[in-house]
Enzyme design. Structure first.
Site, short mmCIF file in Angstrom:
data_model
loop_
_atom_site.label_atom_id
_atom_site.label_comp_id
_atom_site.label_asym_id
_atom_site.label_seq_id
_atom_site.Cartn_x
_atom_site.Cartn_y
_atom_site.Cartn_z
N ASP A 11 0.86 -1.18 0.00
CA ASP A 11 0.00 0.00 0.00
C ASP A 11 0.89 1.23 0.00
OD1 ASP A 11 -2.51 1.39 0.10
OD2 ASP A 11 -2.10 1.86 2.18
N SER A 12 0.33 2.34 -0.44
CA SER A 12 1.09 3.59 -0.44
C SER A 12 1.33 4.10 0.97
CB SER A 12 0.36 4.66 -1.26
OG SER A 12 -0.92 4.90 -0.71
N TYR A 43 -0.70 8.54 -2.89
CA TYR A 43 -0.67 8.24 -4.32
C TYR A 43 -1.88 8.83 -5.04
CZ TYR A 43 3.04 4.65 -4.12
OH TYR A 43 4.23 3.97 -3.99
N GLY A 44 -2.94 9.10 -4.30
CA GLY A 44 -4.21 9.47 -4.92
C GLY A 44 -4.16 10.71 -5.79
N CYS A 74 -4.26 -1.39 -2.21
CA CYS A 74 -4.32 0.05 -2.40
C CYS A 74 -5.19 0.28 -3.62
CB CYS A 74 -2.92 0.61 -2.62
SG CYS A 74 -2.85 2.35 -3.09
N GLU A 161 -5.56 9.61 8.87
CA GLU A 161 -4.11 9.66 9.10
C GLU A 161 -3.75 10.60 10.24
OE1 GLU A 161 -1.22 8.90 6.51
OE2 GLU A 161 -2.45 7.23 5.83
N CYS A 195 -11.52 2.81 -0.62
CA CYS A 195 -10.22 3.17 -0.07
C CYS A 195 -10.04 2.39 1.22
CB CYS A 195 -10.13 4.67 0.19
SG CYS A 195 -8.59 5.18 1.01
N THR A 196 -8.86 1.86 1.43
CA THR A 196 -8.64 0.98 2.57
C THR A 196 -8.59 1.73 3.90
OG1 THR A 196 -6.26 1.05 2.06
CG2 THR A 196 -7.53 -0.85 1.27
N HIS A 197 -8.55 3.06 3.86
CA HIS A 197 -8.65 3.83 5.10
C HIS A 197 -10.09 3.89 5.63
CE1 HIS A 197 -4.68 5.33 4.02
NE2 HIS A 197 -4.61 6.02 5.14
#
Length: 277
Positions: A11-12, A43-44, A74, A161, A195-197
């Site tokens: 993942d980024s 990366y987005g 990602c 984040e 999105c994995t977040h």
């Protein structure tokens, strides 16, 4: 010395740890190595060419770590780099290795559960711009998905984040983005969290989804089930994945900083090593 062949997870940044968490819950016997390119995240907002270049560097590094199978956990990398790596690079550099992404598993899942064919996608600006979800839904849904509506949510990753979930500011952005999405198509009955977040925002997302009938598609659990199924259908690949419950964490950022943030996503403390790509 015994040779390890872990499954690589890339993942980024940190979000892919939510996918790894589901892998560890479902497949604890397998060895895994996680690589987060935290020094170059996000990366987005980057171009297709840059995301492809960075992702290929990470995939090559995971191959060097002994991985025969790499999961791009990602959405941006899956959207902007996966197809090129699969079609152009693997036949040349590693024909017997495989790289898989997270978009197709979610697409296959939503195609099975949507009742009316109206699907929503919330994702980063890069994933939305790639049009990967609408393209893949049209390709793989067998006609069951009739309309795909996307909404870019550029503030959601920074909310996670910076660990400000649940604050008034965070709630404002989540509510406004979801209102915009459902104004575009009030008939949405399935919502892909692209999105994995975003699983870390699940409680807030659920509050602002206008109907209880809307099903939220959490990629982590889906991708874990699909990976398990993939290995069952490809015993030749399963045979070259070692199963000693090994866990390795690599980051392009300061290792101690990565460790301090990773527990939020993975649910457990880890030890990481810093690398360069």
């Amino acid at each position: 010395m015994a040779v390890n062949h872990p499954i690589g997870v890339f993942d980024s940044g940190y979000g892919g740890l939510t996918v790894l968490k589901e892998f560890l819950a479902l497949m604890p016997e397998y060895d895994f190595v996680y690589l987060g390119d935290n020094a170059r995240t996000p990366y987005g907002t980057r171009s297709f060419d840059v995301v492809y270049e960075y992702t290929l560097e990470a995939v090559k590094r995971l191959f060097d770590e002994g991985c025969n199978l790499v999961i791009l956990a990602c959405n941006t990398a899956s959207a902007k780099a996966l197809r090129t790596i699969q079609q152009r690079d693997l036949p040349r550099i590693a024909p017997h290795k495989r790289v898989l992404g997270v978009i197709r598993p979610a697409v296959e899942e939503v195609a099975e559960i949507t009742k009316n064919g109206h699907v929503g996608v919330v994702a980063t600006s890069g994933t939305v711009a790639s049009e990967s979800y609408p393209i893949e839904l049209e390709k793989w849904s067998g006609g069951r998905v009739r309309q795909t509506t996307q909404q870019a949510c550029p503030m959601w990753v920074p909310i996670v984040e910076n660990n400000v979930m649940g604050t008034a500011g965070a709630e404002f952005f989540i509510q406004s983005n979801l209102q915009s999405l459902f104004q575009k198509d009030p008939l949405i009955d399935s919502l892909i969290l692209g999105c994995t977040h975003y699983p870390l925002l699940m409680d807030s997302i659920r509050k602002y989804v206008p109907h209880e009938r809307v099903q939220l598609i959490d990629q982590g659990k889906i991708v874990a089930r699909k990976l398990q199924d993939y290995l069952a259908r490809h015993p030749e690949m399963d045979a070259v994945c070692t199963k000693k419950s090994g866990r390795t964490f690599l980051t392009t950022e300061d290792a101690r900083f990565f460790e301090s943030r990773a527990e939020q996503f993975l649910g457990q403390a880890i030890q990481a090593d810093k690398i360069e790509l």
